[in-house]
Design a protein around this motif. Structure first.
Motif, PDB file in Angstrom:
ATOM      1  N   TRP A 193     -12.423  50.317  29.131  1.00 36.89           N
ATOM      2  CA  TRP A 193     -11.096  50.092  28.234  1.00 36.89           C
ATOM      3  C   TRP A 193     -10.841  48.923  28.958  1.00 36.89           C
ATOM      4  O   TRP A 193     -10.929  48.460  29.719  1.00 36.89           O
ATOM      5  N   ILE A 198      -5.565  45.454  27.911  1.00 35.21           N
ATOM      6  CA  ILE A 198      -4.155  44.596  26.453  1.00 35.21           C
ATOM      7  C   ILE A 198      -5.182  44.150  25.766  1.00 35.21           C
ATOM      8  O   ILE A 198      -5.027  42.582  25.713  1.00 35.21           O
ATOM      9  N   TRP A 255     -11.371  41.153  25.836  1.00 38.90           N
ATOM     10  CA  TRP A 255     -10.367  41.748  26.897  1.00 38.90           C
ATOM     11  C   TRP A 255      -9.778  41.587  27.504  1.00 38.90           C
ATOM     12  O   TRP A 255     -10.041  40.438  28.106  1.00 38.90           O
ATOM     13  N   PHE A 295       1.680  52.866  28.044  1.00 45.21           N
ATOM     14  CA  PHE A 295       1.576  51.224  27.140  1.00 45.21           C
ATOM     15  C   PHE A 295       3.138  51.237  26.616  1.00 45.21           C
ATOM     16  O   PHE A 295       3.360  52.618  25.867  1.00 45.21           O
ATOM     17  N   VAL A 317      -5.090  48.654  22.383  1.00 44.62           N
ATOM     18  CA  VAL A 317      -6.338  49.429  23.586  1.00 44.62           C
ATOM     19  C   VAL A 317      -7.323  49.608  23.336  1.00 44.62           C
ATOM     20  O   VAL A 317      -7.688  49.875  21.859  1.00 44.62           O
TER      21      VAL A 317
END
Length: 125
Positions: free
Chosen positions: A64, A67, A75, A97, A103
């Protein structure tokens, strides 16, 4: 006169069948189901992401991208979080978050070195 109507109609049906067939095949052959849940509904939140369709015993990661400034943005702070098997799916929870945070994530099946995006499509990363 009748042939002028019948032939274009048949041709139109054939073209429609050709266009629809790949879409139906792609949807029915997808081996993965991806889902996520955000909790709580206000304040700092956690995201639990799940992927179903990977065999038990694989090493799966949620890859992932921290933010994002907007949907589809670049990313930042890329993280690989090892997912755990819950009996039916691989799951990982990330966060907290702040509200209005974007995300992005993809999945990496390290056992087969397969990358899978949220739309259930394998790709090279």
């Amino acid at each position: 006169m009748t042939n002028k109507i019948i032939y274009p109609s048949i041709l139109l049906l054939i073209v429609a069948a050709i266009l629809i067939a790949p879409i139906t095949h792609a949807q029915s052959s997808c081996p993965y189901i991806v889902s996520f849940n955000v909790t709580p509904t206000s304040g700092p939140v956690y995201i639990t992401v799940a992927i179903t369709g990977l065999p038990e015993g694989h090493e799966a990661y949620l890859h992932w991208g921290g933010i994002e400034p907007y949907p589809g943005g670049s990313w930042s702070d890329i993280t690989d979080t090892l997912m755990t098997w819950n009996g039916t799916s691989y799951v990982a929870t990330i966060g907290p978050f702040q509200p209005d945070t974007w995300v992005a994530w993809v999945f990496h099946d390290a056992t087969t070195n397969t990358w899978i995006n949220y739309q259930c499509v394998p790709f090279w990363n």
